[in-house]
Design an enzyme around this catalytic site. Structure first.
Site: not given
Ligand code: NAD
Length: 491
Positions: A155, A173, A203-204, A245, A279, A379
């Site tokens: 997407r 990861s 990502g962290s 998102e 989500c 959530e």
């Molecule tokens: P997450 O925020 O932990 O990680 C998402 C991505 O961000 C990963 O690739 C991670 O490595 C990266 N990341 C982490 N820290 C970062 C930083 N400081 N800077 C940049 N990138 C960083 O989320 P997750 O646990 O992988 O996914 C679950 C979440 O995603 C839930 O909150 C869910 O609702 C949301 N989600 C939203 C949608 C939507 O369309 N709105 C769709 C799917 C999932």
């Protein structure tokens, strides 16, 4: 796990290994060397250098590569399904749906090749025009979550590339394997060197560097709201455009006249799809008082019958990792301490065989928690739902809208007036009336409030990857009339 940087598959140079454990049995699946900041910088440089040539191609030329990638993916889709099952823990049916989603996204966006047009606008005077060009941004950083490890990648890649941008992809990861496999197919499809780069790692550790880099023009990220907030903060240094998102907390409203069988069936999907890790998952249940007890009893009975595991016949898979499992246990404990009652579940299931140590949590229904409780405000992201009784439509709309998140919402009713009123009053990016999701490619997936910014899907989604540039032109052949510049100055 290799990184793909400037046309080469290379090892990451980060410090320390990232370990990936299987959601279904808790055993180590694989470990890999993360990308370092230097790797990330090299990937960004590669996109920057590749951008001029790639953006000069026509969108029709670019679409051919996307169509080709789709064809290659379709041919070997079982491989991708297997990776999704392994690293995410999805049941077979859900992995199949996910790959269907990937193919759909690629097809849908590639079809825009002949449909992206700028505009020609009349100028203020005769013989003047304003040409509004739609141009790509440049380097895009695409950051994806683990819950749809392949579909979220598709997407983002399809619209970003079709629009003429170049991309650095960084998946979660927890699920880099699906992204790596997809990148291989794009490379095989003929994507020129540097146009798409892939780095894996936490990502962290890499996130701040990637999103604040001076050469990055757009960051598209799907993930949690807290990560989105961090990205917004860091991207203030380069003013990158943001597509965020983020989290959801969907209300599921059941009015007294609802078709109960349809509502129950849809709720079973909206709650237990992907073990509640979606989500758009139903997270708050608002049921009319006349049917409250019956609906909860029936939903609890249905939930009890779900089989958990990793076999083809299982109805629900595990949570993604041990941390997620702990988080759910904590949320349920908090709900019980605040006075809510567990109707069913509320614990890890007793499983035997190879899944005994997987990160499973039993389908859980909790009733009578308060609107301000964590169960109704934060959530959950697991197979747990809180239910609340409502007695008027005012109360239903007010409570449904009372959330910091604003992605999906659901309503079941046979009352057309109520449905119309909901369409007007519900402040969510998506309202599903008498039907399940998920969102369609031709819909615009977006959220209100803390669910983020911009959106994906539809013509609006592809426009997010294109900037509007204005070119003013005078073709009268006459000297311009500029009252503030006197003619005699030119003599
Ligand atoms: P997450 O925020 O932990 O990680 C998402 C991505 O961000 C990963 O690739 C991670 O490595 C990266 N990341 C982490 N820290 C970062 C930083 N400081 N800077 C940049 N990138 C960083 O989320 P997750 O646990 O992988 O996914 C679950 C979440 O995603 C839930 O909150 C869910 O609702 C949301 N989600 C939203 C949608 C939507 O369309 N709105 C769709 C799917 C999932």
């Amino acid at each position: 796990m290799k990184m793909y940087i400037d046309g080469e598959w290379v090892n990451g140079h980060g410090s320390g290994d990232v370990e990936k454990y299987s959601p279904t049995d808790g055993k180590l699946l694989y470990s890999f060397k993360s990308a370092s900041k230097d790797d990330a910088a090299a990937a960004i440089d590669a996109t920057y250098d590749a951008f001029p040539k790639w953006s000069e191609k026509t969108s029709v030329e670019r679409s051919k590569i996307i169509y080709k990638a789709k064809e290659l993916i379709e041919k070997r889709r079982k491989e991708l399904e297997k990776i999704v099952i392994l690293e995410n823990g999805k049941i077979n049916k859900e992995a199949e749906e996910e790959v269907d989603g990937v193919l759909d996204q690629l097809q849908y966006y590639a079809e825009f090749a002949r449909k992206i047009n700028g505009e020609i606008v009349e100028g203020e005077n005769a013989h003047r025009k304003i040409f509004q060009y739609l141009v790509p941004y440049g380097t895009v950083v695409a950051i994806t979550p683990w819950n749809f490890p392949a579909a979220m990648v598709a997407r983002k890649l399809a619209p970003a590339l079709l629009a003429g941008n170049t991309v650095v992809l960084k998946p979660s990861s927890d699920t880099p394997g699906s992204a790596e496999w997809l990148v291989k197919k794009f490379v095989e499809a003929g994507l020129p060197k540097g146009v798409l780069n892939f780095i894996a790692g936490r990502g962290s550790e890499l996130g701040n560097f990637l999103v604040s880099h001076k050469k990055v023009a757009l960051v598209t990220m799907t993930g949690s709201t807290s990560t989105g907030q961090s990205i917004m903060e860091k991207a203030s240094s380069n003013m990158a455009k943001l597509i965020l998102e983020l989290g959801g907390k969907a209300p599921f409203m059941v009015w007294k006249d609802a078709d109960m069988a349809s509502a129950l069936k849809t709720l079973a999907w909206a709650k237990y799809w992907n073990a509640g890790q979606s989500c758009i998952a139903a997270e708050r249940l608002y049921i009319h008082e006349d049917i409250y007890d019956t609906f909860i009893r029936k939903f609890a009975e249905l939930s009890k019958r779900l089989s958990l595991g990793s076999s083809a016949s299982a109805d629900m898979g595990p949570l993604i990792n041990a941390g997620a499992l702990k988080g759910i246990e904590q949320s349920v404990d908090d709900a019980v301490k605040s006075g809510a009652k567990i109707v069913i579940g509320g614990r890890r299931p007793k499983l035997s065989g190879n899944v005994a140590n997987g990160y499973y949590y039993a389908p859980t229904v909790i009733r009578d928690a308060g609107q301000k409780s964590k169960l109704f405000q934060e959530e959950i992201f697991g197979p747990v739902i809180g239910a609340m009784k409502i007695s008027s439509k005012e109360e239903m709309f007010e409570k449904a809208n009372d959330s910091k998140y604003g992605l999906a919402s659901y309503l079941f009713t046979k009352d057309l007036n109520l449905a119309e009123e909901a369409a007007e009053r519900i402040r969510f990016g998506e309202l599903y009336i008498n039907m399940p999701g998920p969102e369609a490619s031709q819909g615009y997936h977006t959220g209100f409030r803390m669910t983020g910014q911009a959106g994906e899907g539809s013509v609006h989604g592809i426009r997010e990857y294109l900037k509007l540039k204005n070119v003013y032109i005078d073709y009268s052949g006459k000297e311009p009339n500029i009252p503030t510049v006197k003619k005699k100055l030119l003599r």
